[in-house]
Design a protein around this motif. Structure first.
Motif, PDB file in Angstrom:
ATOM      1  N   GLU A 173       0.854  -1.185   0.000  1.00 14.68           N
ATOM      2  CA  GLU A 173       0.000   0.000   0.000  1.00 14.68           C
ATOM      3  C   GLU A 173       0.896   1.243   0.000  1.00 14.68           C
ATOM      4  N   PRO A 174       0.942   1.974  -1.107  1.00 18.01           N
ATOM      5  CA  PRO A 174       1.787   3.168  -1.197  1.00 18.01           C
ATOM      6  C   PRO A 174       1.042   4.439  -0.792  1.00 18.01           C
ATOM      7  N   PHE A 175       1.806   5.471  -0.467  1.00 16.16           N
ATOM      8  CA  PHE A 175       1.227   6.780  -0.115  1.00 16.16           C
ATOM      9  C   PHE A 175       2.270   7.848  -0.421  1.00 16.16           C
ATOM     10  N   GLY A 176       1.812   9.051  -0.708  1.00 15.83           N
ATOM     11  CA  GLY A 176       2.738  10.145  -0.975  1.00 15.83           C
ATOM     12  C   GLY A 176       3.647  10.418   0.215  1.00 15.83           C
ATOM     13  N   THR A 177       4.845  10.903  -0.069  1.00 15.11           N
ATOM     14  CA  THR A 177       5.802  11.134   1.011  1.00 15.11           C
ATOM     15  C   THR A 177       6.639  12.382   0.732  1.00 15.11           C
ATOM     16  N   HIS A 178       7.531  12.690   1.642  1.00 18.05           N
ATOM     17  CA  HIS A 178       8.389  13.872   1.561  1.00 18.05           C
ATOM     18  C   HIS A 178       9.500  13.651   0.520  1.00 18.05           C
ATOM     19  N   ILE A 179       9.969  14.725  -0.068  1.00 18.41           N
ATOM     20  CA  ILE A 179      11.018  14.598  -1.083  1.00 18.41           C
ATOM     21  C   ILE A 179      12.308  14.014  -0.520  1.00 18.41           C
ATOM     22  N   ALA A 180      12.488  14.081   0.806  1.00 15.57           N
ATOM     23  CA  ALA A 180      13.741  13.611   1.404  1.00 15.57           C
ATOM     24  C   ALA A 180      13.656  12.212   1.986  1.00 15.57           C
ATOM     25  N   GLY A 181      12.485  11.555   1.853  1.00 17.96           N
ATOM     26  CA  GLY A 181      12.352  10.265   2.528  1.00 17.96           C
ATOM     27  C   GLY A 181      11.603   9.218   1.733  1.00 17.96           C
ATOM     28  N   LEU A 182      11.682   7.979   2.225  1.00 15.17           N
ATOM     29  CA  LEU A 182      10.974   6.841   1.644  1.00 15.17           C
ATOM     30  C   LEU A 182      10.783   5.773   2.724  1.00 15.17           C
ATOM     31  N   PRO A 183       9.824   5.993   3.636  1.00 19.34           N
ATOM     32  CA  PRO A 183       9.598   5.015   4.705  1.00 19.34           C
ATOM     33  C   PRO A 183       9.043   3.696   4.154  1.00 19.34           C
ATOM     34  N   CYS A 184       9.480   2.606   4.745  1.00 16.65           N
ATOM     35  CA  CYS A 184       8.972   1.285   4.384  1.00 16.65           C
ATOM     36  C   CYS A 184       8.778   0.464   5.653  1.00 16.65           C
ATOM     37  N   VAL A 185       7.574  -0.056   5.841  1.00 15.18           N
ATOM     38  CA  VAL A 185       7.270  -0.897   6.995  1.00 15.18           C
ATOM     39  C   VAL A 185       6.719  -2.228   6.506  1.00 15.18           C
ATOM     40  N   VAL A 186       7.204  -3.299   7.107  1.00 15.90           N
ATOM     41  CA  VAL A 186       6.727  -4.644   6.811  1.00 15.90           C
ATOM     42  C   VAL A 186       5.938  -5.152   8.011  1.00 15.90           C
ATOM     43  N   ASN A 187       4.699  -5.551   7.784  1.00 16.63           N
ATOM     44  CA  ASN A 187       3.897  -6.176   8.833  1.00 16.63           C
ATOM     45  C   ASN A 187       3.549  -7.578   8.371  1.00 16.63           C
ATOM     46  N   ILE A 188       4.070  -8.556   9.067  1.00 25.61           N
ATOM     47  CA  ILE A 188       3.881  -9.954   8.699  1.00 25.61           C
ATOM     48  C   ILE A 188       2.708 -10.530   9.480  1.00 25.61           C
ATOM     49  N   SER A 189       1.888 -11.305   8.798  1.00 31.72           N
ATOM     50  CA  SER A 189       0.787 -11.990   9.473  1.00 31.72           C
ATOM     51  C   SER A 189       0.961 -13.494   9.333  1.00 31.72           C
ATOM     52  N   CYS A 190       0.531 -14.223  10.339  1.00 28.28           N
ATOM     53  CA  CYS A 190       0.595 -15.683  10.289  1.00 28.28           C
ATOM     54  C   CYS A 190      -0.413 -16.225   9.279  1.00 28.28           C
ATOM     55  N   HIS A 191      -0.448 -17.536   9.110  1.00 30.43           N
ATOM     56  CA  HIS A 191      -1.356 -18.102   8.116  1.00 30.43           C
ATOM     57  C   HIS A 191      -2.822 -17.872   8.484  1.00 30.43           C
ATOM     58  N   VAL A 192      -3.118 -17.655   9.768  1.00 35.59           N
ATOM     59  CA  VAL A 192      -4.491 -17.307  10.138  1.00 35.59           C
ATOM     60  C   VAL A 192      -4.610 -15.777  10.181  1.00 35.59           C
TER      61      VAL A 192
END
Length: 281
Positions: free
Chosen positions: A254-273
């Motif tokens: 899921e992307p979203f607009g950001t600041h010209i100086a940055g590029l945050p990336c977060v990973v949220n892992i979910s189990c099989h359920v």
């Protein structure tokens, strides 16, 4: 203008807490079937069979699909033409629904009231509530219980704008592979990209609500989702971390607009359920 009582909201949340923990979404069960067909390891195929049987037993007997019934993450989309009536706030009503759902549904109570004092609240509150104002005269509520075997495997990186697509793909892949057996694979991968650090974390969590057989409508991100999924599944971690060819069922960015100086990336892992249930008032 439509009037919705706080007690109605609490009652809906109560029901959704139980439904989310008892009944896995149909698209996820179908993904288990596909995974069983694709898995090349005999042990891995057996694990998929057990996952499907567990899913069906939980549904048939109105019992939790997993012993960790999670911390309740609630998304409330409130229509602009809704008038909320009754005592307390929306947050109070949602927490009351979680309290009732987890105690009446005999769901494991896993929440402490303070991160350091660690005293169990004995009703699984407080929940995590995200509220957005949307057009219309309805309230849509989604309850997504999140166990912490997978939540603890979350990862964040503040990339510079010079980062390439492959840098991001590799970071997400590494986070998933390094998680090993901890999140009870096969996993579902949520990725938030852009915004600020907190917005990226929200997007990553929200991404887990997407049906596992759906892709991002933007070909750029759909291609990245496939690349991440291919790399994670080539790792050999396999079902339950015991080796195999299906380590992940889906990846959603899921992307979203950001600041010209940055590029945050977060990973949220979910189990099989990867649990969630929704309802509308």
């Amino acid at each position: 203008m439509k009037t919705i009582e706080m007690r109605e909201i609490a009652a809906l949340v109560r029901r959704l807490c139980m439904e989310a923990n008892y009944y896995l979404p149909d698209d996820l069960r179908q993904a288990f079937r596909r995974g069983e067909e694709q898995e090349q390891s005999p042990l891995g195929r057996q694990i998929f069979e057990e996952m499907i049987a567990n899913c069906d037993l939980a549904r048939e007997n109105d019992m939790p699909v997993c012993q960790d019934t999670g911390m309740a993450v609630v998304f409330a989309e409130v229509g602009q033409d809704v008038h909320l009536s009754g005592e307390g706030s929306l947050e109070d009503a949602v927490n009351e629904g979680v309290r009732q759902g987890y105690t009446d549904g005999y769901l494991r109570l896993s929440v402490v009231g303070d991160p350091l004092r660690r005293e169990n609240t004995n009703d699984n509150t407080p929940c995590i509530l995200y509220t957005s104002l949307v057009p219309g005269d309805q309230i849509k509520i989604t309850v997504a219980p999140k166990g912490f075997g997978s939540e603890n495997m979350s990862a964040m990186k503040m990339f510079t704008p010079a980062a390439s697509k492959q840098d991001i793909i590799d970071f997400v892949t590494d986070a998933c592979v390094n998680a090993g057996s901890n999140p009870c694979p096969p996993i579902v991968i949520g990725v938030g990209l852009g915004g600020t650090s907190d917005k990226a974390a929200y997007l990553a969590k929200r991404a887990l609500l997407r049906p596992v057989d759906a892709h991002n409508a933007d070909p750029l991100y759909a291609e990245m989702e496939k690349a991440i999924l291919d790399q994670v599944n080539a790792s050999g971690v396999g079902p339950q971390g015991l080796g195999g060819t299906v380590t992940a069922l889906s990846c959603a960015i899921e992307p979203f607009g950001t600041h010209i100086a940055g590029l945050p990336c977060v990973v949220n892992i979910s189990c099989h359920v990867t649990r969630h249930a929704e309802g509308t008032l």
